[in-house]
Structure formats: structure tokens, C-alpha cells
Scaffold this motif. Structure first.
Motif, PDB file in Angstrom:
ATOM      1  N   ASP A  51       0.820  -1.211   0.000  1.00 30.16           N
ATOM      2  CA  ASP A  51       0.000   0.000   0.000  1.00 30.16           C
ATOM      3  C   ASP A  51       0.856   1.264   0.000  1.00 30.16           C
ATOM      4  OD1 ASP A  51      -2.348  -1.456  -0.064  1.00 30.16           O
ATOM      5  OD2 ASP A  51      -2.610  -1.444   2.112  1.00 30.16           O
ATOM      6  N   VAL A  52       2.025   1.181   0.630  1.00 27.41           N
ATOM      7  CA  VAL A  52       2.947   2.323   0.607  1.00 27.41           C
ATOM      8  C   VAL A  52       3.504   2.496  -0.805  1.00 27.41           C
ATOM      9  CG1 VAL A  52       5.148   3.232   1.457  1.00 27.41           C
ATOM     10  CG2 VAL A  52       3.550   2.136   3.041  1.00 27.41           C
ATOM     11  N   ILE A  53       3.959   1.395  -1.387  1.00 25.60           N
ATOM     12  CA  ILE A  53       4.540   1.444  -2.732  1.00 25.60           C
ATOM     13  C   ILE A  53       3.512   1.926  -3.755  1.00 25.60           C
ATOM     14  CG2 ILE A  53       5.504   0.035  -4.611  1.00 25.60           C
ATOM     15  CD1 ILE A  53       6.667  -1.779  -2.316  1.00 25.60           C
ATOM     16  N   ASP A  54       2.265   1.436  -3.605  1.00 25.81           N
ATOM     17  CA  ASP A  54       1.209   1.771  -4.565  1.00 25.81           C
ATOM     18  C   ASP A  54       0.486   3.077  -4.229  1.00 25.81           C
ATOM     19  OD1 ASP A  54       1.828  -0.640  -5.745  1.00 25.81           O
ATOM     20  OD2 ASP A  54       0.196  -1.738  -4.772  1.00 25.81           O
ATOM     21  N   ARG A  67      -8.137  -0.342   1.215  1.00 22.74           N
ATOM     22  CA  ARG A  67      -7.981  -1.784   1.008  1.00 22.74           C
ATOM     23  C   ARG A  67      -9.179  -2.448   1.664  1.00 22.74           C
ATOM     24  NH1 ARG A  67      -4.446  -5.588  -0.516  1.00 22.74           N
ATOM     25  NH2 ARG A  67      -2.749  -4.108  -0.877  1.00 22.74           N
ATOM     26  N   ARG A  68      -9.860  -3.303   0.899  1.00 19.64           N
ATOM     27  CA  ARG A  68     -11.084  -3.957   1.371  1.00 19.64           C
ATOM     28  C   ARG A  68     -12.116  -2.924   1.831  1.00 19.64           C
ATOM     29  NH1 ARG A  68      -7.047  -7.604   4.730  1.00 19.64           N
ATOM     30  NH2 ARG A  68      -6.441  -9.102   3.137  1.00 19.64           N
ATOM     31  N   GLY A  69     -12.112  -1.781   1.143  1.00 19.89           N
ATOM     32  CA  GLY A  69     -13.091  -0.748   1.419  1.00 19.89           C
ATOM     33  C   GLY A  69     -12.813   0.102   2.645  1.00 19.89           C
ATOM     34  N   VAL A  81      -3.283   1.596   6.281  1.00 22.01           N
ATOM     35  CA  VAL A  81      -2.474   2.118   7.388  1.00 22.01           C
ATOM     36  C   VAL A  81      -1.755   3.389   6.949  1.00 22.01           C
ATOM     37  CG1 VAL A  81      -0.516   1.660   8.927  1.00 22.01           C
ATOM     38  CG2 VAL A  81      -2.190  -0.147   8.462  1.00 22.01           C
ATOM     39  N   LYS A  82      -1.222   3.390   5.738  1.00 21.43           N
ATOM     40  CA  LYS A  82      -0.500   4.577   5.252  1.00 21.43           C
ATOM     41  C   LYS A  82      -1.421   5.773   5.070  1.00 21.43           C
ATOM     42  CE  LYS A  82       0.261   5.885   1.424  1.00 21.43           C
ATOM     43  NZ  LYS A  82      -0.217   7.123   0.741  1.00 21.43           N
ATOM     44  N   ALA A  83      -2.704   5.513   4.750  1.00 24.28           N
ATOM     45  CA  ALA A  83      -3.655   6.607   4.580  1.00 24.28           C
ATOM     46  C   ALA A  83      -4.124   7.150   5.927  1.00 24.28           C
ATOM     47  CB  ALA A  83      -4.853   6.132   3.758  1.00 24.28           C
ATOM     48  N   LYS A  84      -4.340   6.285   6.889  1.00 21.11           N
ATOM     49  CA  LYS A  84      -4.838   6.708   8.199  1.00 21.11           C
ATOM     50  C   LYS A  84      -3.728   7.330   9.048  1.00 21.11           C
ATOM     51  CE  LYS A  84      -7.731   5.264  12.035  1.00 21.11           C
ATOM     52  NZ  LYS A  84      -8.578   4.208  12.613  1.00 21.11           N
ATOM     53  N   ASP A 129       0.681   7.380   8.217  1.00 22.95           N
ATOM     54  CA  ASP A 129       1.550   7.899   7.158  1.00 22.95           C
ATOM     55  C   ASP A 129       2.466   6.781   6.682  1.00 22.95           C
ATOM     56  OD1 ASP A 129       3.795   7.714   8.931  1.00 22.95           O
ATOM     57  OD2 ASP A 129       3.391   9.733   9.689  1.00 22.95           O
ATOM     58  N   ASN A 130       3.317   7.088   5.695  1.00 23.32           N
ATOM     59  CA  ASN A 130       4.178   6.071   5.094  1.00 23.32           C
ATOM     60  C   ASN A 130       5.155   5.467   6.101  1.00 23.32           C
ATOM     61  OD1 ASN A 130       3.025   6.226   2.578  1.00 23.32           O
ATOM     62  ND2 ASN A 130       4.572   7.574   1.714  1.00 23.32           N
ATOM     63  N   LYS A 131       5.752   6.308   6.928  1.00 26.11           N
ATOM     64  CA  LYS A 131       6.740   5.809   7.883  1.00 26.11           C
ATOM     65  C   LYS A 131       6.108   4.836   8.874  1.00 26.11           C
ATOM     66  CE  LYS A 131       9.853   9.806   7.732  1.00 26.11           C
ATOM     67  NZ  LYS A 131      10.436  10.934   8.501  1.00 26.11           N
ATOM     68  N   ILE A 132       4.956   5.230   9.400  1.00 28.28           N
ATOM     69  CA  ILE A 132       4.255   4.351  10.347  1.00 28.28           C
ATOM     70  C   ILE A 132       3.877   3.041   9.665  1.00 28.28           C
ATOM     71  CG2 ILE A 132       2.193   4.081  11.762  1.00 28.28           C
ATOM     72  CD1 ILE A 132       4.250   6.009  12.924  1.00 28.28           C
ATOM     73  N   ALA A 133       3.428   3.136   8.409  1.00 29.56           N
ATOM     74  CA  ALA A 133       3.035   1.932   7.675  1.00 29.56           C
ATOM     75  C   ALA A 133       4.222   0.991   7.469  1.00 29.56           C
ATOM     76  CB  ALA A 133       2.423   2.313   6.331  1.00 29.56           C
ATOM     77  N   MET A 134       5.375   1.532   7.110  1.00 31.43           N
ATOM     78  CA  MET A 134       6.545   0.685   6.879  1.00 31.43           C
ATOM     79  C   MET A 134       6.979  -0.009   8.162  1.00 31.43           C
ATOM     80  SD  MET A 134       7.020   0.743   3.691  1.00 31.43           S
ATOM     81  CE  MET A 134       8.570  -0.119   3.572  1.00 31.43           C
ATOM     82  N   TYR A 135       6.986   0.741   9.281  1.00 31.50           N
ATOM     83  CA  TYR A 135       7.365   0.126  10.551  1.00 31.50           C
ATOM     84  C   TYR A 135       6.315  -0.884  11.015  1.00 31.50           C
ATOM     85  CZ  TYR A 135      11.324   3.278  11.143  1.00 31.50           C
ATOM     86  OH  TYR A 135      12.517   3.941  10.987  1.00 31.50           O
ATOM     87  N   THR A 136       5.054  -0.631  10.674  1.00 35.30           N
ATOM     88  CA  THR A 136       3.996  -1.598  10.994  1.00 35.30           C
ATOM     89  C   THR A 136       4.246  -2.912  10.266  1.00 35.30           C
ATOM     90  OG1 THR A 136       2.352   0.140  11.383  1.00 35.30           O
ATOM     91  CG2 THR A 136       1.512  -2.063  10.860  1.00 35.30           C
ATOM     92  N   GLY A 137       4.566  -2.825   8.981  1.00 35.35           N
ATOM     93  CA  GLY A 137       4.872  -4.034   8.218  1.00 35.35           C
ATOM     94  C   GLY A 137       6.062  -4.778   8.798  1.00 35.35           C
ATOM     95  N   ASP A 138       7.119  -4.049   9.161  1.00 33.62           N
ATOM     96  CA  ASP A 138       8.303  -4.671   9.757  1.00 33.62           C
ATOM     97  C   ASP A 138       7.950  -5.350  11.084  1.00 33.62           C
ATOM     98  OD1 ASP A 138       9.703  -3.660   7.627  1.00 33.62           O
ATOM     99  OD2 ASP A 138      10.616  -2.003   8.741  1.00 33.62           O
TER     100      ASP A 138
END
Length: 324
Positions: A85-88, A93-95, A99-102, A104-113
Motif C-alpha cells: 500500500d505504501v509502494i502503490d 484496502r477492502r473498502g 495504514v498509510k492513509a490513516k 503515514d508512510n513511515k508508520i506503515a513501513m514500521y507496521t509491516g516490519d
């Protein structure tokens, strides 16, 4: 039998898996737990855990063991979605907001990690080194698949072979090892888990092709995102590749894709979608998905007759005909 009937037959054990998914990301750090929970609550088909449980039915079925395979595999899948979702630059997602929208990108990347790490922690309770080797190798291949997708953004000269190699790494391998590792954790014979791997691989290939078709044929309500999202993000999928091979269609479709590239995520893809829908690309993609499903059925031949085998056949049929 419908997919819901299969899930119903496994409901008691799937409820345990679902609870363990939530427990696995609790604590440690409040924000990471919150963002991870947001992702998991968005739902999903939970096909990978179902494949693990069904694979386990071919051996010494033990939910205490199998949950330590099923939960990590679903977590790995979920973590890959956060990064995707960060890359795209995906907003939903699923309506629901990504995470990146709610955040930001940094939080989303660390969430994935964070979710990846939780998956690996849970898997360490399993003693079989072969299981860890298979899991680690698949994660490496998934990362390569992600890089290949980035490399091929808006690459209108890519071949069908390149596409198939990419989705093998991005999607099919994780489904394949979900089937395989369930049987391996249940100490099923090697001939069984090798067949289940082949089944899962072919179902996974068909799953991704169908996913790419739905992006062009579905509605925002049914697929949980605006149709044509793949094209806006630069992801040239199989129906588009086939359509670009049609002599009379290639030039106008290339022009539309260039306009989409210039406009970015606000692009109007309706004209390009209509071109592809009228092309042979839809039919050719559906036929290829059918061939993968036929191979999946063939891989099940030779396995003992049981409810799990019937369920795997029904899931394969659902995957290839799904509308969501």
C-alpha cells in the motif's frame, strides 16, 4: 459446497487462529499494536490459514502445532499488504483506509516490519528446521517479487513470462507453502506435502490472475477499491499485456496508458478499461487461470480421499470463479 460451508466446517479451529492473530500483535508498543490491529480488523479471506489446517488433515492433526504455522503465514501476508500500500500509494484496502492513509508512510513501513517480526517470533516455537528453511526462502522470493513489480511499473513491453514469474514470487509461493507446511507440521509423508505444494502453487497463480481480472471487471463495491487501480499504480497485469499484443489495439491503449501515467492516482482509467474489456485479453487470461486450476486438480490426484481433499477442490473452484 460453498466456501462458507468449508469455513463453517473449520470454524472452531479458525476462531482459535483469529484470536491468536490478534494476540500476536498485542503489547510491545501501543501505536504499532494499534496500526497492526487496524489492518487485521479490515478482514480478508484468511485462505492461507485455511490451507494450513487442510494440509494438516493429511497427517497427525494438532491445532497447537498448526496455529504456529497458520498465524505466521497470515501475518507475513498482512505485512506484505502494508508495504504494498505504501509502494502503490493506496488509500483503501477492502473498502477501508489503509495504514498509510490513516497514519503515514513511515508508520506503515514500521507496521509491516513489526508484523514480519511477530510472524518470525511465533514460528520459532516449531522445531522442524525444514519448515524454517521453506518459510525463509519464500520470504526472500516475495521480496524479489516486490522489487520486480517496482522495476516493471508502466513497462508496456514486458512479456507474459515476466508477469508469471512475478506473481509466482508475490502471491503463489506463500499459498503453496501454506498447503505444504500444514502437512509438514503434521508429519505427513513427503509425497503428500509435495503434492500439496503443487496444488497451492497452481491455485495461487490462478488466484492472482483472477485478482487482476477483477481489478478490470469488478466494481468498487465488490472489490473494495476503484477499478483500474493497478493501472493507476503502474502495475501492468496479464489482461493488459495480452491486450497490448493485439495489433489494432496496441497504439491506442499505449496512448491511454501514457495519459494514466502522467495523471497519476487521479487518472481516469475508464477508456483503457473499456478497451481491455473489448480485447481478447480477458478471455486469454481466464483461459490461463483455468489451466492453472486444472493443474491444481491434477496435483491432488493420488492423495487419500477425505473431506480435506474435497474442500481443497471446492476452494480451487471458488478461487477461479470469485467475484470479490
Amino acid at each position: 459446497m460453498k466456501l462458507l460451508d468449508i469455513f463453517g466446517a473449520l470454524k472452531k479451529d479458525m476462531d482459535v487462529i483469529e484470536q491468536q492473530l490478534y494476540r500476536s500483535i498485542e503489547g510491545d508498543e501501543d501505536l504499532l499494536s494499534e496500526t497492526s490491529l487496524h489492518l487485521l480488523k479490515a478482514g480478508g479471506k484468511r485462505l492461507r490459514p485455511v490451507f494450513v489446517l487442510l494440509g494438516g488433515k493429511f497427517g497427525d492433526y494438532d491445532l497447537n502445532k498448526l496455529q504456529h504455522v497458520a498465524v505466521p503465514l497470515e501475518l507475513i501476508h498482512s505485512a506484505s499488504l502494508v508495504h504494498d500500500d505504501v509502494i502503490d500509494d493506496a488509500g483503501t484496502r477492502r473498502g477501508k483506509p489503509t495504514v498509510k492513509a490513516k497514519w503515514d508512510n513511515k508508520i506503515a513501513m514500521y507496521t509491516g516490519d513489526f508484523i514480519y517480526a511477530k510472524a518470525l517470533m511465533m514460528a520459532t516455537t516449531l522445531e522442524n528446521p525444514e519448515l524454517h528453511r521453506i518459510l525463509a526462502k519464500a520470504m526472500v522470493q516475495m521480496s524479489i517479487g516486490e522489487m520486480e513489480q517496482i522495476r516493471d511499473f508502466f513497462n508496456t513491453d514486458q512479456s507474459v513470462r515476466n508477469y508469471l514469474l512475478r506473481i509466482r514470487r508475490k502471491t503463489a509461493l506463500l499459498i503453496a507453502i501454506s498447503c505444504q507446511l500444514g502437512a509438514l507440521a503434521a508429519d505427513a509423508p513427503s509425497s503428500v506435502h509435495h503434492r500439496l505444494y503443487r496444488y497451492g502453487y497452481n491455485v495461487g497463480m490462478a488466484f492472482q490472475i483472477r485478482d487482476d481480472l477483477l481489478d478490470l471487471l469488478g466494481t468498487e463495491k465488490t472489490i473494495g477499491k476503484p477499478p483500474g487501480s493497478d493501472m493507476r499504480q503502474g502495475n501492468i497485469t496479464l489482461p493488459v499485456i495480452y491486450a497490448l499484443q493485439e495489433e489494432g489495439l496496441r497504439a491506442p491503449l499505449l496512448a491511454e496508458l501514457e495519459q494514466i501515467r502522467a495523471a497519476g492516482l487521479t487518472a481516469d482509467t475508464s477508456s483503457a478499461i473499456n478497451m481491455i474489456r473489448r480485447s481478447e485479453g480477458i478471455r486469454q487470461s481466464e483461459e490461463l487461470a483455468d489451466r492453472f486450476i486444472a493443474k491444481a486438480f491434477n496435483a491432488l490426484e493420488g492423495l487419500p480421499e477425505c473431506k480435506a481433499k474435497s474442500h481443497l477442490k471446492e476452494i480451487a473452484l471458488f478461487v477461479n470463479k470469485r467475484s470479490y
